[in-house]
Design a protein around this motif. Structure first.
Motif, PDB file in Angstrom:
ATOM      1  N   MET A   1      -8.264  -7.412   6.559  1.00 32.25           N
ATOM      2  CA  MET A   1      -7.131  -7.736   5.690  1.00 32.25           C
ATOM      3  C   MET A   1      -5.961  -6.810   6.006  1.00 32.25           C
ATOM      4  O   MET A   1      -6.131  -5.604   6.100  1.00 32.25           O
ATOM      5  CB  MET A   1      -7.528  -7.580   4.218  1.00 32.25           C
ATOM      6  N   LYS A   2      -4.761  -7.395   6.149  1.00 27.75           N
ATOM      7  CA  LYS A   2      -3.600  -6.596   6.463  1.00 27.75           C
ATOM      8  C   LYS A   2      -3.230  -5.696   5.295  1.00 27.75           C
ATOM      9  O   LYS A   2      -3.532  -5.995   4.136  1.00 27.75           O
ATOM     10  CB  LYS A   2      -2.428  -7.498   6.832  1.00 27.75           C
ATOM     11  N   LEU A   3      -2.530  -4.621   5.648  1.00 28.77           N
ATOM     12  CA  LEU A   3      -2.185  -3.621   4.636  1.00 28.77           C
ATOM     13  C   LEU A   3      -1.306  -4.204   3.535  1.00 28.77           C
ATOM     14  O   LEU A   3      -1.459  -3.865   2.366  1.00 28.77           O
ATOM     15  CB  LEU A   3      -1.467  -2.437   5.305  1.00 28.77           C
ATOM     16  N   ILE A   4      -0.382  -5.119   3.887  1.00 29.46           N
ATOM     17  CA  ILE A   4       0.507  -5.675   2.871  1.00 29.46           C
ATOM     18  C   ILE A   4      -0.282  -6.429   1.811  1.00 29.46           C
ATOM     19  O   ILE A   4       0.007  -6.348   0.609  1.00 29.46           O
ATOM     20  CB  ILE A   4       1.580  -6.586   3.522  1.00 29.46           C
ATOM     21  N   TYR A   5      -1.333  -7.161   2.248  1.00 33.00           N
ATOM     22  CA  TYR A   5      -2.152  -7.892   1.276  1.00 33.00           C
ATOM     23  C   TYR A   5      -3.033  -6.934   0.479  1.00 33.00           C
ATOM     24  O   TYR A   5      -3.294  -7.169  -0.712  1.00 33.00           O
ATOM     25  CB  TYR A   5      -2.998  -8.934   1.992  1.00 33.00           C
ATOM     26  N   GLN A   6      -3.503  -5.887   1.129  1.00 36.60           N
ATOM     27  CA  GLN A   6      -4.289  -4.885   0.397  1.00 36.60           C
ATOM     28  C   GLN A   6      -3.452  -4.237  -0.697  1.00 36.60           C
ATOM     29  O   GLN A   6      -3.908  -4.076  -1.831  1.00 36.60           O
ATOM     30  CB  GLN A   6      -4.793  -3.822   1.379  1.00 36.60           C
ATOM     31  N   ILE A 195       6.343 -11.859 -12.547  1.00 35.71           N
ATOM     32  CA  ILE A 195       7.312 -10.838 -12.118  1.00 35.71           C
ATOM     33  C   ILE A 195       6.579  -9.703 -11.412  1.00 35.71           C
ATOM     34  O   ILE A 195       7.052  -9.159 -10.406  1.00 35.71           O
ATOM     35  CB  ILE A 195       8.103 -10.316 -13.328  1.00 35.71           C
ATOM     36  N   GLY A 196       5.393  -9.329 -11.939  1.00 32.64           N
ATOM     37  CA  GLY A 196       4.604  -8.262 -11.317  1.00 32.64           C
ATOM     38  C   GLY A 196       4.180  -8.614  -9.907  1.00 32.64           C
ATOM     39  O   GLY A 196       4.197  -7.764  -9.008  1.00 32.64           O
ATOM     40  N   VAL A 197       3.800  -9.895  -9.687  1.00 29.68           N
ATOM     41  CA  VAL A 197       3.422 -10.329  -8.335  1.00 29.68           C
ATOM     42  C   VAL A 197       4.618 -10.199  -7.390  1.00 29.68           C
ATOM     43  O   VAL A 197       4.496  -9.717  -6.251  1.00 29.68           O
ATOM     44  CB  VAL A 197       2.910 -11.782  -8.366  1.00 29.68           C
ATOM     45  N   ALA A 198       5.787 -10.628  -7.875  1.00 28.44           N
ATOM     46  CA  ALA A 198       6.987 -10.539  -7.029  1.00 28.44           C
ATOM     47  C   ALA A 198       7.320  -9.083  -6.711  1.00 28.44           C
ATOM     48  O   ALA A 198       7.621  -8.737  -5.555  1.00 28.44           O
ATOM     49  CB  ALA A 198       8.168 -11.208  -7.738  1.00 28.44           C
ATOM     50  N   ILE A 199       7.243  -8.214  -7.735  1.00 27.19           N
ATOM     51  CA  ILE A 199       7.548  -6.794  -7.506  1.00 27.19           C
ATOM     52  C   ILE A 199       6.533  -6.166  -6.568  1.00 27.19           C
ATOM     53  O   ILE A 199       6.883  -5.394  -5.668  1.00 27.19           O
ATOM     54  CB  ILE A 199       7.597  -6.048  -8.854  1.00 27.19           C
ATOM     55  N   VAL A 203       7.412  -4.305  -3.107  1.00 22.88           N
ATOM     56  CA  VAL A 203       7.017  -2.911  -2.860  1.00 22.88           C
ATOM     57  C   VAL A 203       6.107  -2.820  -1.649  1.00 22.88           C
ATOM     58  O   VAL A 203       6.275  -1.957  -0.772  1.00 22.88           O
ATOM     59  CB  VAL A 203       6.335  -2.319  -4.108  1.00 22.88           C
ATOM     60  N   ALA A 204       5.096  -3.732  -1.571  1.00 25.49           N
ATOM     61  CA  ALA A 204       4.168  -3.718  -0.433  1.00 25.49           C
ATOM     62  C   ALA A 204       4.903  -4.021   0.867  1.00 25.49           C
ATOM     63  O   ALA A 204       4.656  -3.394   1.904  1.00 25.49           O
ATOM     64  CB  ALA A 204       3.055  -4.739  -0.669  1.00 25.49           C
ATOM     65  N   HIS A 205       5.851  -4.981   0.813  1.00 26.94           N
ATOM     66  CA  HIS A 205       6.622  -5.326   2.018  1.00 26.94           C
ATOM     67  C   HIS A 205       7.472  -4.147   2.476  1.00 26.94           C
ATOM     68  O   HIS A 205       7.546  -3.846   3.681  1.00 26.94           O
ATOM     69  CB  HIS A 205       7.514  -6.534   1.719  1.00 26.94           C
ATOM     70  N   TYR A 206       8.096  -3.470   1.517  1.00 25.88           N
ATOM     71  CA  TYR A 206       8.927  -2.308   1.856  1.00 25.88           C
ATOM     72  C   TYR A 206       8.093  -1.190   2.479  1.00 25.88           C
ATOM     73  O   TYR A 206       8.477  -0.590   3.487  1.00 25.88           O
ATOM     74  CB  TYR A 206       9.631  -1.807   0.599  1.00 25.88           C
ATOM     75  N   THR A 207       6.918  -0.941   1.888  1.00 28.63           N
ATOM     76  CA  THR A 207       6.051   0.135   2.404  1.00 28.63           C
ATOM     77  C   THR A 207       5.519  -0.196   3.785  1.00 28.63           C
ATOM     78  O   THR A 207       5.562   0.631   4.704  1.00 28.63           O
ATOM     79  CB  THR A 207       4.891   0.382   1.427  1.00 28.63           C
ATOM     80  N   THR A 208       5.009  -1.427   3.940  1.00 30.90           N
ATOM     81  CA  THR A 208       4.436  -1.810   5.239  1.00 30.90           C
ATOM     82  C   THR A 208       5.521  -1.914   6.312  1.00 30.90           C
ATOM     83  O   THR A 208       5.252  -1.681   7.494  1.00 30.90           O
ATOM     84  CB  THR A 208       3.703  -3.155   5.122  1.00 30.90           C
ATOM     85  N   LYS A 209       6.750  -2.249   5.910  1.00 31.84           N
ATOM     86  CA  LYS A 209       7.852  -2.289   6.876  1.00 31.84           C
ATOM     87  C   LYS A 209       8.087  -0.910   7.468  1.00 31.84           C
ATOM     88  O   LYS A 209       8.276  -0.754   8.688  1.00 31.84           O
ATOM     89  CB  LYS A 209       9.114  -2.792   6.177  1.00 31.84           C
ATOM     90  N   ARG A 210       8.036   0.112   6.607  1.00 36.19           N
ATOM     91  CA  ARG A 210       8.227   1.487   7.097  1.00 36.19           C
ATOM     92  C   ARG A 210       7.037   1.935   7.939  1.00 36.19           C
ATOM     93  O   ARG A 210       7.192   2.652   8.938  1.00 36.19           O
ATOM     94  CB  ARG A 210       8.413   2.431   5.908  1.00 36.19           C
ATOM     95  N   ILE A 211       5.842   1.479   7.571  1.00 37.70           N
ATOM     96  CA  ILE A 211       4.655   1.829   8.365  1.00 37.70           C
ATOM     97  C   ILE A 211       4.711   1.147   9.733  1.00 37.70           C
ATOM     98  O   ILE A 211       4.342   1.741  10.756  1.00 37.70           O
ATOM     99  CB  ILE A 211       3.371   1.451   7.596  1.00 37.70           C
ATOM    100  N   ARG A 212       5.160  -0.121   9.750  1.00 35.28           N
ATOM    101  CA  ARG A 212       5.298  -0.814  11.039  1.00 35.28           C
ATOM    102  C   ARG A 212       6.328  -0.115  11.936  1.00 35.28           C
ATOM    103  O   ARG A 212       6.184  -0.078  13.162  1.00 35.28           O
ATOM    104  CB  ARG A 212       5.700  -2.273  10.811  1.00 35.28           C
TER     105      ARG A 212
END
Length: 494
Positions: A1-6, A195-199, A203-212
């Motif tokens: 499982m990719k980090l963004i989904y985790q 709203i929580g799912v969207a947030i 947040v996960a996209h922003y974090t994984t973008k920096r990790i990528r």
């Protein structure tokens, strides 16, 4: 499982858990508030009934008579029926004073009656009441109703319990109000979850973008590009990681340059060493062939043998210096430090090197107190002073070389000064490097075979926890200052 989904799953799980806990809390709180509000309202009705429709009168004989105002009670009954509120007045657990014809009768236990006698108001959340049919009391005409009610005691002037007012409302009406609030809360929770799912996704996209970004930079470093730098704003641990990554690439870039420089010096050394070894080996081989074929006159044989011995010593010295440096660098040498008299050692070195100094047209002097103790390894101390002095002779022609010694603060200080060619600031930075020679034109000099002498000096001074300082100017000479710490200071460092 990719980090963004985790991360999304982790964030969503936390959000759902929090919303569930908050939902349960608000449901219970709302239910409690609805019942609390209903009970307060019912107590208000009971108080109004008690003050407006119930009274006590005293006869001429002093007897107290408890009476009801039927008209007011009927008015209250009609008014409260519109709000689906019913009341009953008891004079005992099983005796109803009002209403006489029809109404709701609650079951009052003995325990509740005892509490009422003590003046307690009883609140009941979900009690079974009996709705009586018209006419006489018939068991078959009763219907069960779920009621929430309060039981309020009424006392006479003597403090005796004379009546109990039961005021109740249907539980179904309260549950209907609760269901409406519950639906609103559920809608709010569902909207909050969305709203929580969207947030969590953002947040996960922003974090994984920096990790990528770090991942791409790591791949570039793995491919040999050490110029990569990751921008960061020092906000969190990922920015700290980016800082560490930038420091790593800077160190790798610096190490790469150092490795290239060391490799270049190694190749230069190998060329120099090969040249240095080839010269004496060629000389020895030529002399041996001359001796083998009697090509050397008898009167020159002794001189040829002496020349071969000198060339052999030169080769041995070259090999020993390289072995010495490697042992010192890898920590294989164990120092045996002790206190000994240093001036005697300096005079011995002066005697050993005087002939070499004279052959270069130099004078070699030793100055200092008559006796001066130093705490060092005897053999390595001799090697340090010998190497620095020999280096001074190598780069000084028709000049003066002076070895001086003095006692410093918790240390012993030795200075070796010459009036030789000196060094530029650029040369001064490199003199401790392995294989480096400040004067390339003298790399075949008689006493400068390997360029390892000063590198060995620096390593040995570090092992002694000492310091070595150099001051030099072109054409003005060079001064080496060697500082050996005393025994107490050395033990403290260890």
């Amino acid at each position: 499982m990719k980090l963004i989904y985790q991360q999304m799953l982790a964030f969503f799980t936390i959000i759902v858990l929090l919303l569930t806990l908050l939902g349960i809390f608000f449901f219970q709180l709302t239910k409690s508030l609805i019942y609390e509000n209903a009970w307060n309202q019912l107590e208000g009705y009971a108080y109004s009934l008690k003050t407006d429709a119930m009274s006590e009168t005293q006869t001429s004989k002093g007897k107290v008579i408890f009476s009801l105002d039927s008209e007011k009670l009927q008015n209250y009954e009609l008014l409260l029926q519109n709000q689906e509120v019913h009341f009953t007045i008891y004079t005992s657990r099983n005796r109803v004073l009002y209403p006489q014809t029809m109404g709701f009768q609650s079951i009052i236990s003995k325990k509740d009656w005892r509490k009422l006698k003590k003046g307690n108001i009883i609140r009941r959340k979900n009690d079974l009441s009996w709705k009586r049919g018209p006419g006489d009391f018939k068991e078959g005409d009763r219907q069960q109703q779920k009621m929430t009610d309060i039981l309020a005691p009424c006392f006479d002037q003597q403090g005796d319990l004379v009546a109990v007012i039961s005021v109740g409302a249907k539980v179904s009406s309260l549950e209907e109000s609760f269901a409406k609030i519950q639906r609103s809360l559920i809608y709010m929770l569902l909207i909050s979850a969305a709203i929580g799912v969207a947030i969590s996704y953002l947040v996960a996209h922003y974090t994984t973008k920096r990790i990528r970004q770090l991942q791409r930079a790591t791949r570039q470093v793995a491919s040999g590009n050490f110029n990569i730098q990751i921008p960061n704003k020092d906000r969190d641990e990922i920015d700290d990681l980016a800082n560490d990554f930038n420091s790593m690439t800077f160190s790798l870039k610096k190490s790469e340059k150092e490795i290239k420089r060391q490799e270049e010096q190694r190749r230069q050394f190998m060329a120099d060493a090969a040249h240095e070894m080839r010269t004496p080996l060629t000389t020895i081989n030529g002399l041996l062939e001359g001796l083998a074929y009697d090509a050397i006159p008898e009167e020159s044989k002794a001189k040829s043998i002496e020349l071969m011995r000198n060339e052999t010593k030169r080769l041995i010295r070259l090999v020993n210096e390289n072995l010495d440096y490697e042992k010192i660098r890898s920590g294989q040498i164990l120092l045996k430090r002790q206190n000994f008299e240093a001036m005697h050692v300096l005079h011995n070195i002066q005697t050993q090197l005087r002939k070499k100094a004279q052959s270069a047209g130099d004078t070699l002097e030793v100055t200092g107190p008559n006796k001066l103790n130093v705490f060092a390894d005897y053999d390595r101390f001799v090697q340090v002073i010998f190497n620095v002095t020999q280096n001074a002779i190598q780069f000084t022609q028709n000049g003066n070389i002076q070895i001086s010694a003095e006692k410093g603060f918790e240390s012993t200080i030795f200075r070796i000064s010459d009036t030789g060619i000196g060094m530029t600031p650029e040369q001064l930075k490199n003199i401790w490097e392995r294989y480096y020679k400040a004067d390339a034109s003298r790399k075949n000099s008689k006493y400068g075979e390997s360029g390892l002498g000063l590198a060995i000096v620096q390593q040995l001074m570090q092992l002694h926890h000492g310091k070595v300082e150099v001051i030099s100017h072109p054409d003005q000479g060079t001064t080496f200052t060697l500082i050996f710490p005393d025994e107490k200071l050395t033990n403290d460092k260890v």
